[in-house]
Write a protein that holds these residues in place. Structure first.
Motif, PDB file in Angstrom:
ATOM      1  N   SER A  11       0.445   7.132   6.291  1.00 13.98           N
ATOM      2  CA  SER A  11      -0.845   6.480   6.085  1.00 13.98           C
ATOM      3  C   SER A  11      -1.149   6.458   4.600  1.00 13.98           C
ATOM      4  N   ALA A  12      -1.266   5.258   4.036  1.00 15.38           N
ATOM      5  CA  ALA A  12      -1.641   5.145   2.626  1.00 15.38           C
ATOM      6  C   ALA A  12      -3.066   5.617   2.407  1.00 15.38           C
ATOM      7  N   LYS A  13      -3.887   5.552   3.438  1.00 16.83           N
ATOM      8  CA  LYS A  13      -5.297   5.932   3.329  1.00 16.83           C
ATOM      9  C   LYS A  13      -5.469   7.446   3.292  1.00 16.83           C
ATOM     10  N   ARG A  47      -3.092   2.339  -7.966  1.00 20.07           N
ATOM     11  CA  ARG A  47      -3.982   1.592  -7.083  1.00 20.07           C
ATOM     12  C   ARG A  47      -3.511   0.160  -6.858  1.00 20.07           C
ATOM     13  N   ASN A  52       2.315   1.702  -3.599  1.00 20.37           N
ATOM     14  CA  ASN A  52       1.251   2.158  -4.491  1.00 20.37           C
ATOM     15  C   ASN A  52       0.896   3.620  -4.247  1.00 20.37           C
ATOM     16  N   ALA A  53       0.853   4.022  -2.973  1.00 17.40           N
ATOM     17  CA  ALA A  53       0.523   5.412  -2.640  1.00 17.40           C
ATOM     18  C   ALA A  53       1.591   6.367  -3.143  1.00 17.40           C
ATOM     19  N   THR A  75       4.004   2.799   9.363  1.00 16.22           N
ATOM     20  CA  THR A  75       2.782   2.801   8.569  1.00 16.22           C
ATOM     21  C   THR A  75       1.536   2.635   9.433  1.00 16.22           C
ATOM     22  N   LYS A 100       3.327  11.271   3.007  1.00 16.58           N
ATOM     23  CA  LYS A 100       3.723  10.937   1.631  1.00 16.58           C
ATOM     24  C   LYS A 100       4.744  11.931   1.083  1.00 16.58           C
ATOM     25  N   SER A 119       0.832  -1.208   0.000  1.00 15.08           N
ATOM     26  CA  SER A 119       0.000   0.000   0.000  1.00 15.08           C
ATOM     27  C   SER A 119       0.861   1.251   0.000  1.00 15.08           C
ATOM     28  N   LEU A 120       1.968   1.217   0.719  1.00 21.74           N
ATOM     29  CA  LEU A 120       2.871   2.371   0.760  1.00 21.74           C
ATOM     30  C   LEU A 120       3.450   2.656  -0.629  1.00 21.74           C
ATOM     31  N   ASN A 137       1.214   6.763  -6.880  1.00 19.46           N
ATOM     32  CA  ASN A 137      -0.124   7.154  -7.349  1.00 19.46           C
ATOM     33  C   ASN A 137      -0.765   6.067  -8.197  1.00 19.46           C
ATOM     34  N   GLY A 139      -2.788   9.782   3.203  1.00 22.14           N
ATOM     35  CA  GLY A 139      -1.696  10.501   2.561  1.00 22.14           C
ATOM     36  C   GLY A 139      -0.718  11.120   3.542  1.00 22.14           C
TER      37      GLY A 139
END
Length: 222
Positions: free
Chosen positions: A182-184, A56, A50-51, A151, A189, A47-48, A54, A186
């Motif tokens: 937090s990947a959720k 999914r 992918n975030a 994370t 980031k 998830s990190l 940018n 941001g």
């Protein structure tokens, strides 16, 4: 902690999953600087990544911890690579398989000349485990630049987040201040990209025979 700075954000122009490798012989040539990502299984590594990019689902987020068994090379903007390493610490695989992963990861981390830094990922809810600490000491013994990241910061309360952050800081010391992510939401980031940019710049300067800077954002830690 985690105060913003002035380095410009990275614009993601192109991303390519270049190669999935099950052995050192399959690694691509080390012609670009590389940022490796490692952490315990189910720590939020996919998830990190992918975030940051940018995307999914460039890196598959598995519901089965320990499923990743390859070293994945991701080419970014045709100028550097992210390297997704198998997670460690998952017990539901054979000892032979765990030893195979260990040898593969150590052959990458210990011998890769293009390695600029390791994003060392911790779950803020768990802190620094014994296995995490073993990896920390191994990386330190080889003077490998680490960028610690905690994370899943969105999954704990603000008070618990602060408490856990202090605990990790005390364990690692002031020179390796962890970044909350937090990947959720941001969170973290942009700050992580700043540290990655610093590590890439430091690697390029060393490769060109130029002096590197100093500080906690990636230019020099050892």
């Amino acid at each position: 902690m985690n105060r913003p700075r002035g380095r410009r954000a990275v614009k993601i122009v192109s991303v390519l999953l270049e190669k999935r490798c099950r052995s050192r012989a399959e690694f691509p040539k080390p012609l670009l600087p590389e940022i490796a990502f490692c952490g315990r299984s189910n720590v939020g590594k996919s998830s990190l990544i992918n975030a940051l990019l940018n995307r999914r689902s460039l890196v598959k987020v598995s519901g089965t911890p320990g499923k990743t068994r390859t070293v994945d090379f991701i080419r970014v903007n045709d100028s550097f690579r992210f390297v997704d390493l198998p997670g460690y610490g998952f017990a539901r695989v054979s000892r032979t398989m765990r030893e195979g992963w260990k040898a593969l990861v150590e052959s990458y981390l210990g011998e890769r000349p293009s390695l600029a830094a390791v994003v060392w990922i911790l779950d803020i809810r768990r802190g620094v485990s014994d296995l995490d600490w073993m990896l920390y000491e191994w990386l330190c013994s080889r003077s490998i630049l680490m960028l610690p990241v905690c994370t899943k910061a969105d999954k704990v309360s603000l008070s618990e987040r602060a408490r856990q952050e202090r605990a990790v800081c005390l364990r690692l010391g002031p020179e390796r201040e962890p970044l909350l992510f937090s990947a959720k939401t941001g969170l973290g980031k942009d700050r992580l990209w700043q540290r990655i940019q610093g590590a890439l710049s430091g690697w390029r300067n060393r490769s060109a025979g130029m002096p590197t800077g100093s500080g906690k954002d990636g230019e020099k830690q050892q």
